[in-house]
Design an enzyme around this catalytic site. Sequence first.
Site, PDB file in Angstrom:
ATOM      1  N   GLN A  20       0.819  -1.207   0.000  1.00 29.03           N
ATOM      2  CA  GLN A  20       0.000   0.000   0.000  1.00 29.03           C
ATOM      3  C   GLN A  20       0.858   1.265   0.000  1.00 29.03           C
ATOM      4  O   GLN A  20       2.035   1.228   0.327  1.00 29.03           O
ATOM      5  CB  GLN A  20      -0.894   0.023   1.246  1.00 29.03           C
ATOM      6  N   GLU A  62       1.549  -8.508  11.905  1.00 26.34           N
ATOM      7  CA  GLU A  62       1.259  -7.418  10.957  1.00 26.34           C
ATOM      8  C   GLU A  62       1.869  -7.786   9.603  1.00 26.34           C
ATOM      9  O   GLU A  62       3.023  -8.205   9.535  1.00 26.34           O
ATOM     10  CB  GLU A  62       1.849  -6.109  11.511  1.00 26.34           C
ATOM     11  N   GLY A  93      -1.816 -12.317   8.485  1.00 23.90           N
ATOM     12  CA  GLY A  93      -2.642 -12.755   9.609  1.00 23.90           C
ATOM     13  C   GLY A  93      -3.519 -13.952   9.261  1.00 23.90           C
ATOM     14  O   GLY A  93      -3.760 -14.828  10.087  1.00 23.90           O
ATOM     15  N   ASP A 142      -7.118  -5.647  14.780  1.00 23.82           N
ATOM     16  CA  ASP A 142      -6.886  -4.198  14.674  1.00 23.82           C
ATOM     17  C   ASP A 142      -6.591  -3.900  13.202  1.00 23.82           C
ATOM     18  O   ASP A 142      -5.448  -3.725  12.801  1.00 23.82           O
ATOM     19  CB  ASP A 142      -5.718  -3.811  15.587  1.00 23.82           C
ATOM     20  N   ASP A 196      -9.339  -0.964   6.642  1.00 17.53           N
ATOM     21  CA  ASP A 196     -10.705  -1.161   6.138  1.00 17.53           C
ATOM     22  C   ASP A 196     -10.810  -2.467   5.329  1.00 17.53           C
ATOM     23  O   ASP A 196      -9.795  -3.006   4.884  1.00 17.53           O
ATOM     24  CB  ASP A 196     -11.096   0.040   5.263  1.00 17.53           C
TER      25      ASP A 196
HETATM   26  N1  SPD Z   1     -11.067   4.307   7.687  1.00 16.07           N
HETATM   27  C1  SPD Z   1     -10.214   4.134   8.803  1.00 16.07           C
HETATM   28  C2  SPD Z   1     -10.427   2.855   9.492  1.00 16.07           C
HETATM   29  C3  SPD Z   1      -9.385   2.557  10.477  1.00 16.07           C
HETATM   30  C4  SPD Z   1      -9.699   1.433  11.358  1.00 16.07           C
HETATM   31  N2  SPD Z   1      -8.594   0.813  11.933  1.00 16.07           N
HETATM   32  C5  SPD Z   1      -7.466   1.547  12.212  1.00 16.07           C
HETATM   33  C6  SPD Z   1      -6.380   0.691  12.712  1.00 16.07           C
HETATM   34  C7  SPD Z   1      -5.386   1.465  13.446  1.00 16.07           C
HETATM   35  N3  SPD Z   1      -4.516   0.647  14.173  1.00 16.07           N
END
Ligand code: SPD
Length: 299
Positions: free
Chosen positions: A51, A126, A158, A175, A178
């Site tokens: 990304q 991660e 993951g 965590d 999107d």
């Molecule tokens: N559109 C933003 C969504 C973010 C949700 N998760 C954020 C993870 C940060 N550790």
Amino acid sequence: MNKKPSISDKYIKEEGMADLWNVWYSELHNGTSGLTLKINRVVESLESEFQRIDVVENDDFGKLLVLYGSLMVCDNDNNAYNEMIAHVPLFCHPDPKQVLIIGGGDCGALTEVLKHPEVERCTMCEIDRLVVETSKKHLPRLTAGLDDPRANLLIADGKKFIEDITDKFDLILLDLSDPIGPAADLFQKEFHQQVYNTLTDNGIMVTQSESPYYNKETVVAMYRNLREIFPVVRMYTCFMPIYPSGYWSFAFCSKGIDPIKDFDSIRYDNLKLETRYYNSETHHASFALPRFVKELVPE
Ligand code: SPD
């Protein structure tokens, strides 16, 4: 954050001119509305294997981490998200020794988890090493937990990790960014079933579950699927000004533990956590949902 005097400040103060500094970050949330922040500087922009990664700076929020054009975290103290994803389940589990975080590359959740002395090990899986490295470089307050000897960082996918692991965890936090790109599969029923299988008998999973305001279809599908897997599924929410609508949700899913009845108020009182958002009142209040949200996720 104290803003360094800029050329525009000089013009405004000394020459009475309009503010000439005019660089903005805009994030569209549904095609017709969004969030706009004035940017003091673009701190770094990178492209990882997965990304685009940007760090930008704004007066109100400090440095902000942006992944694929979507705000993830900031380094001022408005990190309700990290506190709520971590402390809500941790204060409900009677003995949270082994914790797993999938995603979480900014390390904010990891740092919150490790504020709990009961946690013996927090493994974080991660996929994108560059997110962790960029966060370490620019957001050191969030990544402080990495220096804790109980932190176990793995750079891996993951989904694959959960498929292969034979260890069990007391608490698993999803965590995630999107449900697009590399994270999309991690919002699906098949993955949640594998997470369920990786939990101990009284284990808890918490996953971020997007904005109940903007992401209604995702929310409805997710909770319908989660209820087919977990005996206990409860939505809770928090105020998160940098996320779409400023109103964000989490799914608390367990094999039996209840997020209200099983809240350990003695442990909470004794720990005297340093937080900005989470406390025993916000813990309870976060499960009180407005009518339009209850209609999305009927129990
Ligand atoms: N559109 C933003 C969504 C973010 C949700 N998760 C954020 C993870 C940060 N550790």
